[in-house]
Write a protein that holds these residues in place. Structure first.
Motif, PDB file in Angstrom:
ATOM      1  N   GLU A   1      26.798  11.627  29.260  1.00 23.58           N
ATOM      2  CA  GLU A   1      26.130  10.970  30.386  1.00 23.58           C
ATOM      3  C   GLU A   1      27.131  10.127  31.186  1.00 23.58           C
ATOM      4  O   GLU A   1      27.958   9.417  30.618  1.00 23.58           O
ATOM      5  CB  GLU A   1      25.002  10.061  29.890  1.00 23.58           C
TER       6      GLU A   1
ATOM      7  N   LYS B   1      25.144  14.514  23.797  1.00 25.75           N
ATOM      8  CA  LYS B   1      24.679  14.413  25.188  1.00 25.75           C
ATOM      9  C   LYS B   1      25.681  13.570  25.965  1.00 25.75           C
ATOM     10  O   LYS B   1      25.877  12.387  25.659  1.00 25.75           O
ATOM     11  CB  LYS B   1      23.296  13.765  25.238  1.00 25.75           C
TER      12      LYS B   1
ATOM     13  N   GLU C   1      20.820  14.665  34.675  1.00 32.05           N
ATOM     14  CA  GLU C   1      19.794  14.327  33.701  1.00 32.05           C
ATOM     15  C   GLU C   1      20.160  13.100  32.868  1.00 32.05           C
ATOM     16  O   GLU C   1      19.508  12.817  31.868  1.00 32.05           O
ATOM     17  CB  GLU C   1      19.554  15.527  32.779  1.00 32.05           C
ATOM     18  N   GLY C   2      21.175  12.382  33.274  1.00 34.09           N
ATOM     19  CA  GLY C   2      21.596  11.217  32.522  1.00 34.09           C
ATOM     20  C   GLY C   2      20.713  10.007  32.773  1.00 34.09           C
ATOM     21  O   GLY C   2      20.050   9.899  33.809  1.00 34.09           O
ATOM     22  N   ARG C   3      20.728   9.091  31.818  1.00 28.24           N
ATOM     23  CA  ARG C   3      20.001   7.835  31.993  1.00 28.24           C
ATOM     24  C   ARG C   3      20.688   6.979  33.049  1.00 28.24           C
ATOM     25  O   ARG C   3      21.907   7.028  33.207  1.00 28.24           O
ATOM     26  CB  ARG C   3      19.937   7.090  30.651  1.00 28.24           C
ATOM     27  N   ASP C   4      19.892   6.184  33.747  1.00 26.04           N
ATOM     28  CA  ASP C   4      20.450   5.320  34.792  1.00 26.04           C
ATOM     29  C   ASP C   4      20.626   3.888  34.311  1.00 26.04           C
ATOM     30  O   ASP C   4      20.669   2.958  35.112  1.00 26.04           O
ATOM     31  CB  ASP C   4      19.576   5.355  36.052  1.00 26.04           C
ATOM     32  N   ASP C   5      20.767   3.699  33.002  1.00 24.47           N
ATOM     33  CA  ASP C   5      20.928   2.346  32.468  1.00 24.47           C
ATOM     34  C   ASP C   5      22.351   1.830  32.644  1.00 24.47           C
ATOM     35  O   ASP C   5      22.616   0.644  32.476  1.00 24.47           O
ATOM     36  CB  ASP C   5      20.531   2.289  30.991  1.00 24.47           C
TER      37      ASP C   5
ATOM     38  N   ARG D   1      25.479   6.026  20.209  1.00 27.33           N
ATOM     39  CA  ARG D   1      26.008   6.184  21.567  1.00 27.33           C
ATOM     40  C   ARG D   1      27.423   5.616  21.614  1.00 27.33           C
ATOM     41  O   ARG D   1      27.639   4.412  21.431  1.00 27.33           O
ATOM     42  CB  ARG D   1      25.100   5.476  22.575  1.00 27.33           C
TER      43      ARG D   1
END
Length: 540
Positions: A197, A195, A203-207, A300
């Motif tokens: 990001e 995945k 659709e990615g995480r906003d972290d 990750r």
């Protein structure tokens, strides 16, 4: 003065690249690296462009000058330029293409000018003299798809490494972050389970845990893998691999293999999110490296740095297709800045603006504010590194009838970058002026060989290589100027239809204005263009 005689006073020529023997050799080497072994180079060792078009007949022929710049038109042969009148074989109006090898203006740095590159130039001198503490000068080049294509960064890398030593390939993502990312000396292979990001993904995480590049990849399954395969495996000495990843709650393990042999198992589990690193070294190389999750939690990853133990320069290509400068503000500052400090850059380049040129609903003052915050982040993470902003190239608007018109926001963004760079003590390089101003993209796309693609947004490989040449010459202008005698300034050339006039005997002859004292210093706040090299703004 007899009837029919005219005397024209031409302005003095603008600055040109400083080409000592070392620079000439590096330019030829870097062209080959950027264009490939089979391609015709843009210029020879003396800076003479290679012809691409058959010369026009007669005394009105197109003149091909040595060095950078647009074609110089002799006499009244304006028909040779795109946008001027001309007829084809069938009698219809047409504009012959010009030699693409001649396109591109030499532009000195604006913004804070050459002073902004003091740390970078000093680092090069220390490296050359054997006084650099870690024997490395590192350049980080951030940007969007223009950068991710790794052509102009590849030229810069090859040029600097030819002159100062090859320190390694630099930072590489372990999985391709976008289709535009194409490293010049490596091949990336991966399974489909990763995945990707970054700040542009819907659709990615906003972290914000995206690391140095601003993009992360994650996977959990054992069948997933990411592989970095070198093109050239004949390096001498030792190759060092420095993996960048995220340590996080619930993080899983992954195995690291070199040339098919597992050399380490790395655990990414931690109580809280934080940057993680793992270093391994192998003789020779570079080698094929592979990462693969063990299936016990999310892995990750950010990327891997390839460096060798030889003194030299390393250029990291950090491009993501479709991204913007303001996306830096969405990256977790702790993780990103820790990665950046680990790279210890001597020069940081930001090449953004084309994607922002379509954000017409964003006030330009908001753009300025965000850019100031991005540069403030850079300063906090790396206070002494030199910094350079590269403005957007021409990006015209295509009308319903197929004609092209200027996109005003491109010029607004370039102006904002120039001013903000000056405020922040960064240099600025104007890609729009390099190309020839508004609507120059039309000329680049119509040239032979083509220097821009038909989308009138991206350049071709040759176009990006030309960009690399002009950019690198601007970066090195003051470095080399410090080692050569001051150039002789031509205060004007007189052209006459008859015998040369006697000094003082020409009525009405207007003396050219004096050359500004900083015209060759490259340290002023305004960009300067080589005289007579601006491209025509008219449409073909």
């Amino acid at each position: 003065m007899g009837p029919g005689r005219t005397v024209v006073a031409l302005p003095p020529p603008g600055p040109t690249p400083i080409l000592n023997d070392e620079a000439r050799a590096a330019r030829v080497y870097a062209q080959r690296a950027a264009l490939g072994e089979r391609a015709t180079l843009l210029e020879d060792a003396e800076g003479q462009p290679f012809p691409s078009l058959a010369p026009l007949p007669g005394p009105e022929a197109l003149v091909q000058p040595a060095g950078f710049g647009a074609p110089v038109v002799a006499g009244s042969n304006l028909d040779a330029l795109p946008g001027s009148r001309g007829t084809g074989l069938d009698g219809t109006a047409m504009a012959p293409a010009i030699n693409g090898n001649l396109l591109g203006n030499f532009i000195l740095l604006g913004g804070a000018g050459a002073e902004a590159l003091g740390n970078f130039h000093d680092a090069l001198r220390r490296l050359k003299q054997g006084r650099d503490p870690d024997n490395k000068v590192r350049v980080l080049v951030y940007g969007a798809s223009h950068t991710a294509a790794d052509v102009y960064p590849a030229y810069l890398r090859a040029y600097l490494q030819h002159r100062f030593g090859a320190g390694g390939q630099g930072y590489i993502p372990l999985v391709r972050p976008s289709k535009f990312y194409r490293p010049s000396t490596l091949t990336l292979e991966s399974s489909r389970g990763w995945k990707v990001e970054h700040a542009q993904t819907r659709e990615g995480r906003d972290d914000g845990y995206f690391g140095l590049l601003g993009a992360s990849v994650s996977a959990k399954k054992k069948k997933d893998f990411g592989r970095v395969i070198p093109v050239d495996t004949k390096a001498k000495g030792t190759t060092h691999y420095d993996l960048y990843f995220l340590r996080q709650p619930g993080g899983g393990r992954f195995k690291l293999s070199i040339d098919g042999k597992v050399v380490a198992t790395i655990n990414t589990k931690a109580k809280e999110a934080a940057p993680g690193y793992h270093v391994v070294a192998r003789d020779g190389g570079p080698h094929t490296i592979e990462v693969a999750p063990l299936g016990d939690g999310e892995v990750r990853l950010f990327g891997v740095v390839l460096e060798n133990d030889q003194p030299g320069v390393v250029v990291d290509t950090l491009g993501i297709g479709g991204t913007r400068a303001a996306n830096h503000l969405k990256w977790n500052e702790h993780v990103w800045s820790d990665n950046l400090r680990r790279r210890d850059p001597d020069l940081i380049v930001l090449a953004y603006g084309t994607n922002e040129s379509v954000d017409e609903d964003q006030p330009i003052e908001v753009y300025r504010k965000n850019l100031r915050e991005v540069l403030a982040r850079l300063r906090r993470a790396s206070p002494v590194a030199s910094c350079l902003l590269i403005g957007p190239g021409d990006f015209p608007v295509k009308g319903a009838d197929g004609s092209f018109g200027p996109r005003p926001r491109v010029a607004q963004i370039a102006l904002a970058q120039r001013e903000v760079a000056g405020e922040a003590g960064c240099a600025f390089w104007d890609a729009m002026q390099f190309m020839g101003g508004e609507l120059s993209m039309v000329t680049w796309a119509a040239a032979e060989p083509a220097m821009a693609q038909s989308d009138h947004l991206h350049l071709t490989r040759r176009g990006y290589a030309r960009m690399g040449m002009a950019l690198t010459d601007a970066l090195m202008f003051d470095y080399d100027a410090a080692t050569v005698a001051p150039p002789v300034v031509d205060r004007g050339t007189q052209l006459a239809s008859g015998p040369a006039p006697v000094a003082g005997a020409v009525p009405g002859l207007v003396e050219p204005e004096p050359v500004p004292t900083d015209s060759l210093a490259g340290s002023g706040s305004e960009d300067r263009v080589a005289s007579g090299t601006a491209q025509p703004a008219s449409l073909p």
